[in-house]
Scaffold this motif. Structure first.
Motif, PDB file in Angstrom:
ATOM      1  N   ASP A  65     -10.237   4.131  -0.313  1.00 16.07           N
ATOM      2  CA  ASP A  65     -11.245   5.206  -0.962  1.00 16.07           C
ATOM      3  C   ASP A  65     -11.251   4.758  -2.416  1.00 16.07           C
ATOM      4  OD1 ASP A  65     -12.070   7.792  -2.061  1.00 16.07           O
ATOM      5  OD2 ASP A  65     -11.480   8.683  -0.263  1.00 16.07           O
ATOM      6  N   ASN A  69      -7.447   7.177  -2.502  1.00 16.38           N
ATOM      7  CA  ASN A  69      -6.591   7.837  -1.225  1.00 16.38           C
ATOM      8  C   ASN A  69      -6.582   6.619  -0.139  1.00 16.38           C
ATOM      9  OD1 ASN A  69      -6.674  10.574  -2.161  1.00 16.38           O
ATOM     10  ND2 ASN A  69      -8.755  10.530  -1.798  1.00 16.38           N
ATOM     11  N   ARG A  88       0.354   6.543   4.270  1.00 15.57           N
ATOM     12  CA  ARG A  88      -0.552   6.778   3.068  1.00 15.57           C
ATOM     13  C   ARG A  88       0.273   5.702   2.044  1.00 15.57           C
ATOM     14  NH1 ARG A  88      -3.983  10.540   3.651  1.00 15.57           N
ATOM     15  NH2 ARG A  88      -3.718  12.260   5.067  1.00 15.57           N
ATOM     16  N   SER A  90      -0.632   3.580  -2.003  1.00 13.03           N
ATOM     17  CA  SER A  90      -1.511   3.572  -3.396  1.00 13.03           C
ATOM     18  C   SER A  90      -1.811   2.275  -3.682  1.00 13.03           C
ATOM     19  CB  SER A  90      -0.628   4.148  -4.698  1.00 13.03           C
ATOM     20  OG  SER A  90       0.420   3.485  -4.819  1.00 13.03           O
TER      21      SER A  90
END
Length: 292
Positions: A65, A69, A88, A90
């Motif tokens: 993203d 994200n 998830r 980073s």
């Protein structure tokens, strides 16, 4: 004889300046060669990267993203994409070189088992090796391909086409009244596997829908279904009662939950144009568990 010293000095000055210019040109040339030989670092551009892990019929979506994200989403195709798990991470977890990108994901404080994703560019997209630690020092590796998708993610396209699938036994939903009438899986030929859905309807009909990366619309075709007299409870799907075109041969396995077969394209002269392998699993939107 009088010697012209001014001419000698001028010649010497010209000679030294020529040497300096040649040296400078050599430095510039070598610098350009070094820059041309230096490879650029790979980069994961924002967007979706999608593919199928064929062994378990899992659908993989890597989300990059622009707002930071990032996630790797694993969806069970047998659940109609309703059962999914997201890992998830980073931007700091992504390290790229000139030949590969490595994503290192921590599952959280309560789960110390790391996940590492190695991505290398290929002709069709990215070759991926996903490594997971599952026990005391035991690591498993899953290989699949991801392709960039700048359109609507395929799971979202599936939801739009099969919104009522979450209640297949509803009395107001005749489309899914027959248990096991919808199968999901992939077809694969020379390139990457494509997601397909086969919906067996009444009157010996079937609707086959193909989902392709980077395309907003899906490909649909109606087939006639003929049962084969074989121990595997096979079916032959043909288009428009025509000898030419697509002929899909399917064989049911695992108590009618799994189907395998192939799609044979036949030309009008009877020659085979293309063969694609097919693997399907019955859609059960009420699955409760996603392993791994």
């Amino acid at each position: 004889m009088v010697r012209d010293t001014s001419t000698s000095r001028n010649n010497g000055w010209l000679f030294m300046n020529c040497l300096k210019l040649l040296s400078l040109a050599a430095v510039v040339l070598l610098s350009n060669v070094a820059l041309s030989e230096e490879k650029s670092v790979l980069e994961l551009a924002p967007g979706y990267y999608e593919g199928i892990f064929k062994d378990y019929l899992d659908y993989k979506t890597l989300v990059i993203d622009v707002e930071g994200n990032y996630a790797l989403v694993t969806s069970k195709m047998a659940s109609g994409f309703r059962l999914a798990k997201a890992l998830r991470f980073s931007r700091d977890d992504v390290v790229c070189s000139d030949s590969s990108c490595i994503i290192s994901i921590s599952r959280g404080e309560d789960d110390k088992r790391p996940v590492q994703i190695l991505m290398r560019p290929s002709v069709l997209g990215w070759d991926v090796v996903e490594s997971r630690t599952i026990g005391a020092g035991e690591t498993v590796h899953y290989s699949y391909e991801l392709q960039s998708n700048n359109k609507t993610p395929i799971p979202a396209q599936f939801f739009n086409s099969y919104k009522s699938l979450s209640e297949p036994t509803s009395p107001n939903n005749d489309r899914y009244a027959v248990s096991g009438s919808v199968y999901i899986g992939y077809s694969e030929g020379d390139g990457s596997p494509n997601l397909i859905v086969v919906e067996f309807q009444g009157d010996n009909k079937a609707l086959v829908q193909s989902f392709v990366n980077d395309m907003e619309s899906t490909k649909q075709a109606e087939y006639n279904v003929e049962r084969m007299s074989s121990p595997t409870n096979g079916r032959i799907l043909t288009q428009n009662n025509s000898y030419s075109g697509s002929h899909i041969y399917l064989y049911e396995l695992l108590e009618h939950k799994l189907i395998e077969g192939f799609d044979l394209w036949i030309a009008k002269d009877g020659s085979a144009l293309q063969t694609r392998r097919i693997k399907l699993i019955r859609v059960n939107p009420h699955l409760k568990e996603l392993r791994r």
